[in-house]
Design a protein around this motif. Structure first.
Motif, PDB file in Angstrom:
ATOM      1  N   LEU A  19     -12.555 -58.799 -76.623  1.00 44.36           N
ATOM      2  CA  LEU A  19     -13.990 -58.813 -76.852  1.00 44.36           C
ATOM      3  C   LEU A  19     -14.361 -59.962 -77.769  1.00 44.36           C
ATOM      4  O   LEU A  19     -13.568 -60.376 -78.613  1.00 44.36           O
ATOM      5  CB  LEU A  19     -14.438 -57.497 -77.489  1.00 44.36           C
ATOM      6  N   GLY A  20     -15.552 -60.445 -77.608  1.00 43.19           N
ATOM      7  CA  GLY A  20     -16.072 -61.490 -78.468  1.00 43.19           C
ATOM      8  C   GLY A  20     -17.536 -61.208 -78.765  1.00 43.19           C
ATOM      9  O   GLY A  20     -18.189 -60.452 -78.046  1.00 43.19           O
ATOM     10  N   ALA A  21     -18.031 -61.798 -79.816  1.00 40.32           N
ATOM     11  CA  ALA A  21     -19.434 -61.625 -80.180  1.00 40.32           C
ATOM     12  C   ALA A  21     -19.885 -62.806 -81.005  1.00 40.32           C
ATOM     13  O   ALA A  21     -19.068 -63.487 -81.634  1.00 40.32           O
ATOM     14  CB  ALA A  21     -19.615 -60.333 -80.975  1.00 40.32           C
ATOM     15  N   GLY A  22     -21.160 -63.050 -80.991  1.00 44.64           N
ATOM     16  CA  GLY A  22     -21.696 -64.134 -81.789  1.00 44.64           C
ATOM     17  C   GLY A  22     -23.195 -64.000 -81.930  1.00 44.64           C
ATOM     18  O   GLY A  22     -23.854 -63.321 -81.138  1.00 44.64           O
ATOM     19  N   ASP A  23     -23.722 -64.644 -82.944  1.00 44.91           N
ATOM     20  CA  ASP A  23     -25.158 -64.654 -83.140  1.00 44.91           C
ATOM     21  C   ASP A  23     -25.507 -65.823 -84.040  1.00 44.91           C
ATOM     22  O   ASP A  23     -24.644 -66.380 -84.736  1.00 44.91           O
ATOM     23  CB  ASP A  23     -25.637 -63.341 -83.765  1.00 44.91           C
ATOM     24  N   SER A  24     -26.773 -66.186 -84.021  1.00 42.75           N
ATOM     25  CA  SER A  24     -27.221 -67.284 -84.866  1.00 42.75           C
ATOM     26  C   SER A  24     -28.614 -66.990 -85.388  1.00 42.75           C
ATOM     27  O   SER A  24     -29.334 -66.147 -84.855  1.00 42.75           O
ATOM     28  CB  SER A  24     -27.219 -68.607 -84.091  1.00 42.75           C
ATOM     29  N   LEU A  25     -28.983 -67.705 -86.426  1.00 45.70           N
ATOM     30  CA  LEU A  25     -30.263 -67.524 -87.079  1.00 45.70           C
ATOM     31  C   LEU A  25     -30.768 -68.895 -87.501  1.00 45.70           C
ATOM     32  O   LEU A  25     -29.984 -69.728 -87.982  1.00 45.70           O
ATOM     33  CB  LEU A  25     -30.089 -66.622 -88.309  1.00 45.70           C
ATOM     34  N   ARG A  26     -32.052 -69.111 -87.304  1.00 50.57           N
ATOM     35  CA  ARG A  26     -32.660 -70.358 -87.760  1.00 50.57           C
ATOM     36  C   ARG A  26     -33.949 -69.998 -88.484  1.00 50.57           C
ATOM     37  O   ARG A  26     -34.753 -69.210 -87.983  1.00 50.57           O
ATOM     38  CB  ARG A  26     -32.948 -71.269 -86.576  1.00 50.57           C
ATOM     39  N   PHE A  27     -34.141 -70.573 -89.675  1.00 48.06           N
ATOM     40  CA  PHE A  27     -35.333 -70.291 -90.467  1.00 48.06           C
ATOM     41  C   PHE A  27     -35.990 -71.608 -90.844  1.00 48.06           C
ATOM     42  O   PHE A  27     -35.341 -72.487 -91.409  1.00 48.06           O
ATOM     43  CB  PHE A  27     -34.964 -69.500 -91.733  1.00 48.06           C
TER      44      PHE A  27
ATOM     45  N   ALA B 222     -33.134 -74.315 -91.832  1.00 50.50           N
ATOM     46  CA  ALA B 222     -31.711 -74.029 -92.026  1.00 50.50           C
ATOM     47  C   ALA B 222     -31.240 -73.175 -90.861  1.00 50.50           C
ATOM     48  O   ALA B 222     -32.015 -72.413 -90.282  1.00 50.50           O
ATOM     49  CB  ALA B 222     -31.484 -73.315 -93.349  1.00 50.50           C
ATOM     50  N   LYS B 223     -29.972 -73.329 -90.539  1.00 45.19           N
ATOM     51  CA  LYS B 223     -29.410 -72.558 -89.441  1.00 45.19           C
ATOM     52  C   LYS B 223     -28.050 -72.017 -89.864  1.00 45.19           C
ATOM     53  O   LYS B 223     -27.354 -72.612 -90.687  1.00 45.19           O
ATOM     54  CB  LYS B 223     -29.287 -73.411 -88.181  1.00 45.19           C
ATOM     55  N   ALA B 224     -27.699 -70.877 -89.282  1.00 40.39           N
ATOM     56  CA  ALA B 224     -26.404 -70.270 -89.541  1.00 40.39           C
ATOM     57  C   ALA B 224     -25.965 -69.552 -88.272  1.00 40.39           C
ATOM     58  O   ALA B 224     -26.792 -69.058 -87.505  1.00 40.39           O
ATOM     59  CB  ALA B 224     -26.486 -69.287 -90.700  1.00 40.39           C
ATOM     60  N   SER B 225     -24.655 -69.532 -88.047  1.00 37.23           N
ATOM     61  CA  SER B 225     -24.141 -68.834 -86.868  1.00 37.23           C
ATOM     62  C   SER B 225     -22.770 -68.253 -87.185  1.00 37.23           C
ATOM     63  O   SER B 225     -22.067 -68.706 -88.086  1.00 37.23           O
ATOM     64  CB  SER B 225     -24.046 -69.772 -85.670  1.00 37.23           C
ATOM     65  N   TYR B 226     -22.428 -67.229 -86.401  1.00 34.01           N
ATOM     66  CA  TYR B 226     -21.119 -66.596 -86.499  1.00 34.01           C
ATOM     67  C   TYR B 226     -20.679 -66.234 -85.091  1.00 34.01           C
ATOM     68  O   TYR B 226     -21.492 -65.847 -84.252  1.00 34.01           O
ATOM     69  CB  TYR B 226     -21.168 -65.316 -87.342  1.00 34.01           C
ATOM     70  N   GLU B 227     -19.379 -66.367 -84.829  1.00 34.28           N
ATOM     71  CA  GLU B 227     -18.833 -65.864 -83.570  1.00 34.28           C
ATOM     72  C   GLU B 227     -17.393 -65.406 -83.785  1.00 34.28           C
ATOM     73  O   GLU B 227     -16.666 -65.960 -84.601  1.00 34.28           O
ATOM     74  CB  GLU B 227     -18.897 -66.902 -82.450  1.00 34.28           C
TER      75      GLU B 227
ATOM     76  N   GLU C  56      -5.642 -67.680 -78.746  1.00 30.51           N
ATOM     77  CA  GLU C  56      -6.149 -67.798 -80.112  1.00 30.51           C
ATOM     78  C   GLU C  56      -7.293 -66.819 -80.309  1.00 30.51           C
ATOM     79  O   GLU C  56      -8.115 -66.631 -79.411  1.00 30.51           O
ATOM     80  CB  GLU C  56      -6.738 -69.192 -80.354  1.00 30.51           C
ATOM     81  N   LEU C  57      -7.361 -66.232 -81.471  1.00 31.93           N
ATOM     82  CA  LEU C  57      -8.498 -65.409 -81.877  1.00 31.93           C
ATOM     83  C   LEU C  57      -9.070 -66.049 -83.132  1.00 31.93           C
ATOM     84  O   LEU C  57      -8.316 -66.439 -84.024  1.00 31.93           O
ATOM     85  CB  LEU C  57      -8.060 -63.980 -82.191  1.00 31.93           C
ATOM     86  N   SER C  58     -10.383 -66.172 -83.221  1.00 34.72           N
ATOM     87  CA  SER C  58     -10.935 -66.832 -84.407  1.00 34.72           C
ATOM     88  C   SER C  58     -12.300 -66.282 -84.797  1.00 34.72           C
ATOM     89  O   SER C  58     -13.088 -65.850 -83.953  1.00 34.72           O
ATOM     90  CB  SER C  58     -11.032 -68.342 -84.180  1.00 34.72           C
ATOM     91  N   HIS C  59     -12.534 -66.304 -86.094  1.00 35.61           N
ATOM     92  CA  HIS C  59     -13.843 -66.041 -86.684  1.00 35.61           C
ATOM     93  C   HIS C  59     -14.405 -67.414 -87.039  1.00 35.61           C
ATOM     94  O   HIS C  59     -13.763 -68.179 -87.763  1.00 35.61           O
ATOM     95  CB  HIS C  59     -13.716 -65.206 -87.959  1.00 35.61           C
ATOM     96  N   ASN C  60     -15.575 -67.736 -86.520  1.00 35.90           N
ATOM     97  CA  ASN C  60     -16.175 -69.052 -86.729  1.00 35.90           C
ATOM     98  C   ASN C  60     -17.542 -68.901 -87.391  1.00 35.90           C
ATOM     99  O   ASN C  60     -18.386 -68.144 -86.906  1.00 35.90           O
ATOM    100  CB  ASN C  60     -16.334 -69.778 -85.397  1.00 35.90           C
ATOM    101  N   VAL C  61     -17.752 -69.617 -88.491  1.00 33.04           N
ATOM    102  CA  VAL C  61     -19.010 -69.560 -89.237  1.00 33.04           C
ATOM    103  C   VAL C  61     -19.514 -70.988 -89.420  1.00 33.04           C
ATOM    104  O   VAL C  61     -18.740 -71.890 -89.757  1.00 33.04           O
ATOM    105  CB  VAL C  61     -18.800 -68.901 -90.621  1.00 33.04           C
TER     106      VAL C  61
END
Length: 168
Positions: free
Chosen positions: A4-12, A20-25, A52-57
């Motif tokens: 499973l994988g997941a991700g999301d992002s935010l821009r303000f 500013a922007k931020a994301s995680y997956e 490979e499994l990774s947390h990306n910020v």
């Protein structure tokens, strides 16, 4: 194998010209066929290679200055972290290479981009610079003795630039 994988992002947007922007997956990267089976010459097969499994910020600001007397400017900065389990790396000796998994690796870095367009957009110049530090964070297995060392064969500095002219 299912993963499973997941991700999301935010821009303000703080102002019309600054946001500013931020994301995680949480992601899985499957090994390429040449990483698993080799090339039949210098790269040997490794049928035990795992995904490979990774947390990306990623996080950073962006400045967009449009229609100034000197043209349009965009400046983008992004800090990133990649925390990987089973990072796939190419290792070798004086005769051949294989792809292997490093149990744990951590990459941190910063990237930035600058773009300028002249009034009327007749000339556009842009550039990018990225610095990253990819290190072994594994305290067990074959690579446990090398904890804290840089992962070999991983470049740490990237740069590019471009320029375009447009006629009327």
């Amino acid at each position: 194998h299912h993963s499973l994988g997941a991700g999301d992002s935010l821009r303000f947007r703080f102002t019309p010209w600054l946001y500013a922007k931020a994301s995680y997956e949480y992601a899985t990267r499957l090994p390429r066929p040449d990483e698993v089976f080799g090339d039949g010459k210098l790269i040997l097969a490794n049928l035990e290679l795992k995904p490979e499994l990774s947390h990306n910020v990623n996080a950073g600001p962006r400045v967009e200055l449009a229609r100034t007397p000197f043209g349009d400017f965009i400046f983008d900065v992004n800090a990133f972290l990649r925390d990987s389990d089973r990072l796939i790396v190419q290792l070798g000796n004086d005769r051949n290479f294989t792809y292997q998994n490093v149990y744990r690796a951590r990459a941190i870095g910063i990237e930035n981009a600058l773009n300028w367009a002249s009034p009327g957009r007749y000339v556009i110049v842009d550039g990018m610079l990225t610095w990253q530090d990819v290190r072994n964070a594994s305290s067990q297995g074959t690579f446990g003795d090398f904890k804290g060392d840089r992962i070999p064969n991983r470049p740490y500095l990237f740069a590019s630039w471009g320029a375009r002219l447009r006629s009327i």
